[in-house]
Design a protein around this motif. Structure first.
Motif, mmCIF file in Angstrom:
data_model
loop_
_atom_site.group_PDB
_atom_site.id
_atom_site.type_symbol
_atom_site.label_atom_id
_atom_site.label_comp_id
_atom_site.label_asym_id
_atom_site.label_seq_id
_atom_site.Cartn_x
_atom_site.Cartn_y
_atom_site.Cartn_z
ATOM 1 N N ARG A 73 -2.246 -0.726 7.798
ATOM 2 C CA ARG A 73 -1.239 -0.477 6.757
ATOM 3 C C ARG A 73 0.138 -0.903 7.247
ATOM 4 O O ARG A 73 0.922 -1.486 6.507
ATOM 5 N N PHE A 96 9.174 0.795 6.585
ATOM 6 C CA PHE A 96 9.426 2.234 6.632
ATOM 7 C C PHE A 96 8.455 2.931 7.575
ATOM 8 O O PHE A 96 7.345 2.471 7.802
ATOM 9 N N PRO A 99 -4.584 -0.103 -0.043
ATOM 10 C CA PRO A 99 -4.080 0.568 1.166
ATOM 11 C C PRO A 99 -4.941 1.737 1.636
ATOM 12 O O PRO A 99 -5.085 1.958 2.831
ATOM 13 N N SER A 112 6.894 5.556 6.864
ATOM 14 C CA SER A 112 5.733 5.991 6.089
ATOM 15 C C SER A 112 4.990 4.806 5.468
ATOM 16 O O SER A 112 4.170 4.998 4.600
ATOM 17 N N TYR A 113 5.291 3.594 5.876
ATOM 18 C CA TYR A 113 4.733 2.330 5.357
ATOM 19 C C TYR A 113 5.216 2.027 3.941
ATOM 20 O O TYR A 113 5.561 0.903 3.644
ATOM 21 N N ALA A 114 5.179 3.048 3.048
ATOM 22 C CA ALA A 114 5.619 2.845 1.663
ATOM 23 C C ALA A 114 4.933 1.667 0.995
ATOM 24 O O ALA A 114 5.576 0.850 0.344
ATOM 25 N N LEU A 115 3.627 1.561 1.161
ATOM 26 C CA LEU A 115 2.884 0.530 0.427
ATOM 27 C C LEU A 115 2.680 1.009 -1.002
ATOM 28 O O LEU A 115 2.662 2.207 -1.261
ATOM 29 N N TYR A 116 2.518 0.050 -1.922
ATOM 30 C CA TYR A 116 2.234 0.430 -3.304
ATOM 31 C C TYR A 116 0.743 0.731 -3.396
ATOM 32 O O TYR A 116 -0.077 -0.172 -3.298
ATOM 33 N N PRO A 117 0.373 2.016 -3.570
ATOM 34 C CA PRO A 117 -1.037 2.399 -3.412
ATOM 35 C C PRO A 117 -1.961 1.816 -4.471
ATOM 36 O O PRO A 117 -3.147 1.690 -4.236
#
Lengths: 377, 296
Positions: free
Chosen positions: A141, A83, A133, A85-90
């Protein structure tokens, strides 16, 4: 590894009242890197999300690896998405982020570790595996986000403007890194971007989309190799979209048709000889003449020239951009000249238009074939 | 840090400090008063803030011990204050947990799903919330009176009925949590879906861990609200040993005989569980849990 096939794909909202995408037909071959480009609002992200399964398909068929996936949820389509916005699980570390999907799929610990470590090696993330992250830079990221899809070993990678949140120098670096990763993995990739330089440098194939016009058959404008789109745009939209700065257009009409060369008269009176096949048109037809800013010859004289008044000059050291005003110009006209001499605003400037560099479009925006375009492979 | 400050800053800082100190005193005074009353011998509401002779009489009675007074008579505790405290804690914990469960799942649906009448439901919840529960006291009484005929543990004079009537408080919390969920980027759950998570798994593993601060707030707020609630509890509960502390401590205030000292001791006890809950929940009230996941 898979091919992706889009057959007559449509997307509409409000029960068919508003169409975003219409009649999209596209074959993406195994291992290909395809870029979707287009101005904002053209539906390129929507198309990507339809391939991914995050948006449903109004009508038409979508095949991944010969099986029809219209009604499959995202995870069954075996695609990986990165994505904007990266959409990593923070709340998870890099390792947990990458392992999340594998854990859900009940892979054993050994496989998970192996795949995560492999991905970390490819992406040079090994020293960061235990970080969260928020303790990482934008580029790192984004690499984690890519890693999260790599470990799933998807058939197709989907990228939704992955670099547009990064600053310029990092973007160039990540662009090269993406090219390297694709060379390594050879997985089919679909890449959405509004940055045509990204598209030109990364993709084997570019798909140009336009915002759907009223009553238009489709908003897929052209599909082709990057240089093919650059040298042989099928229509005025593609010609104006691909290339930076934008192509300049002049209004005029045909005065002499031909299969090798033609002659047109601009609205301001100049007669220009062009190398285009206009045998399907007739004298008196309205046309647009296109010339790229870097193709025009500065301070020319004689035939095939256009004279305008200088509006503004941007001097950049080795080159200058000159903005011209002239009666036949549509929108605006900019030239790139390879010097940075002082030129006065308001003075006259004559540019030469080489016949073999001319693009010619009919009143519907369809191009006339160029007969002497430069060769490329 | 090195910003240039106006010259009179020092005086303004001192003025602010004095104001804050005065403010804290104003808040603390009633609390200190009630502690003082509970430590005074006899039942007097007035007197100096620091009692002249400290007596543990009221505290002993509140905690269920007999008290031998100066003239040798033995006073037995009149009311089961400790079981009131236990009732209060039980009802509050059960109610707050249920409210948390219902409002989190409800808020998730309102924040993420599209369904018919969604806007209407949200708005009607908001409007209904504006009528205080006291207005429905009579209705509560009759409803639970009838309900008790079929489901005994939900009848009048049960804690079940009390918990059920408090659950109406979910609506405001649904709004609160919904707002928080909406601030979390949808892309997180989308990428969880691509990773193979079901909506429930995405909710459980991604959204919930990120929402801990708001969940802690909701738990604390409903806990405080329930433990101090008087009108509904006073109507639904009748047996002395089933009362909550808030209702029970009123028993000390007989029309002819205000037992201020005993009342004060019970009142201080009410604050105890709230303090414990608050101190426990405090470490979850951290901000910035979601930072770093998406580009801000």
């Amino acid at each position: 590894m898979a091919e992706v096939k889009l057959c007559n794909l449509d997307k509409s909202y409000d029960d068919g009242k508003t169409y975003v995408l219409k009649n999209i037909n596209l074959d993406i071959e195994d291992g290909e890197f395809v870029a979707f480009v287009g101005p904002s609002g053209c539906g390129k992200s929507t198309l990507l999300r339809m391939i991914c399964g995050l948006e449903d398909i109004t009508s038409g068929e979508l095949f991944i690896d010969t099986s029809k996936v219209n009604d499959m949820p995202p995870n069954e389509r075996q695609v990986g998405m990165v994505f904007q916005s990266y959409a990593l699980y923070p709340h998870m570390s890099v390792r947990e982020n990458m392992a999340f999907g594998l854990k859900l799929a009940n892979h054993d610990k050994k496989t998970i570790d192996e795949r995560v470590n492999d991905a970390a090696r490819i992406l040079q993330l090994e020293p960061l595996l235990d970080r969260k992250p928020k303790a990482m830079s934008g580029g790192q990221r984004q690499r984690v986000a890519i890693g999260r899809s790599i470990v799933q070993e998807p058939k197709v990678f989907l990228f939704d403007e992955p670099l547009s949140n990064l600053d310029v120098s990092l973007r160039v670096q990540m662009r090269q890194e993406l090219a390297r990763i694709h060379d390594n993995l050879k997985t089919t990739a679909v890449y959405v971007t509004h940055d045509q330089i990204e598209a030109m440098t990364l993709a084997n194939k570019i798909v140009v989309l336009s915002p759907l016009a009223e009553g238009a058959e489709s908003n897929l404008e052209q599909v082709g190799a990057p240089l093919e789109l650059f040298h042989h745009p099928r229509n005025k939209f593609v010609a104006g979209f691909i290339g930076s700065p934008k192509m300049n257009f002049f209004k005029g009409e045909i005065i002499e048709t031909g299969s090798e060369t033609s002659r047109v008269m601009l609205d301001s009176g100049e007669v220009i000889r062009t190398c285009n096949d206009t045998s399907r048109a007739k004298a008196g037809d309205k046309i647009s003449l296109g010339i790229r800013p870097q193709d025009a010859i500065s301070e020319a004289s004689g035939d095939n020239t256009v004279t305008g008044t200088i509006q503004a000059v941007e001097r950049l050291g080795t080159e200058s951009f000159i903005y011209l005003e002239q009666a036949a110009i549509e929108d605006s006209c900019v030239l790139r000249v390879e010097d940075s001499r002082r030129r006065e605003n308001g003075s006259n400037f004559t540019m030469g238009i080489p016949a073999e560099s001319c693009h010619l479009f009919d009143s519907h925006g369809q191009s006339f074939v160029r007969t002497k375009a430069p060769h490329f492979d | 840090m090195a910003m240039v400050q106006p010259r009179n800053l020092k005086y303004r800082v001192w003025a602010a400090r004095l104001f804050l100190i005065a403010f804290v005193c104003m808040i603390m005074f009633p609390f200190l008063m009630i502690i003082s009353v509970s430590l005074r011998s006899g039942n007097f509401a007035t007197g100096s803030l620091i009692p002249e002779n400290i007596s543990l009489e009221h505290w002993a009675l509140a905690l269920g011990f007999n008290w031998t007074s100066a003239d040798g008579t033995i006073i037995e505790p009149t009311f089961p204050v400790l079981s009131w405290l236990w009732n209060s804690v039980k009802v509050s914990v059960v109610t707050s947990s249920l409210i948390l469960l219902l409002s989190t799942t409800g808020a998730y649906a309102f924040a993420r799903f599209r369904f018919r009448f969604k806007q209407g439901l949200l708005e009607s919840m908001m409007v209904l919330q504006m009528f205080p529960a006291v207005l429905a006291l009579v209705a509560f009484y009759t409803i639970f009176d009838k309900l008790g005929n079929f489901i005994p543990w939900l009848g009048l004079n049960t804690h079940g009925a009390l918990v059920l009537s408090y659950l109406g408080g979910v609506t405001m919390n649904i709004w609160l949590i919904k707002g928080y969920f909406e601030s979390i980027d949808n892309a997180l759950e989308e990428s969880a879906a691509i990773d193979g998570a079901t909506p429930w798994q995405a909710f459980r593993h991604i959204l919930l861990p990120l929402s801990v601060p708001i969940l802690a707030v909701v738990f604390i707020l409903s806990f405080i609200g329930v433990i101090g609630e008087y009108p509904v509890a006073s109507v639904l509960l009748q047996d002395v040993d089933k009362l909550t502390l808030a209702v029970g401590s009123k028993q000390y205030l007989n029309p002819q005989n205000y037992l201020w000292g005993d009342f004060a001791a019970a009142a201080v006890l009410t604050g105890l569980p709230i303090t414990v809950i608050f101190l426990t929940a405090q470490r979850y009230l951290v901000s910035g849990l979601t930072s770093g996941g998406v580009k801000g």
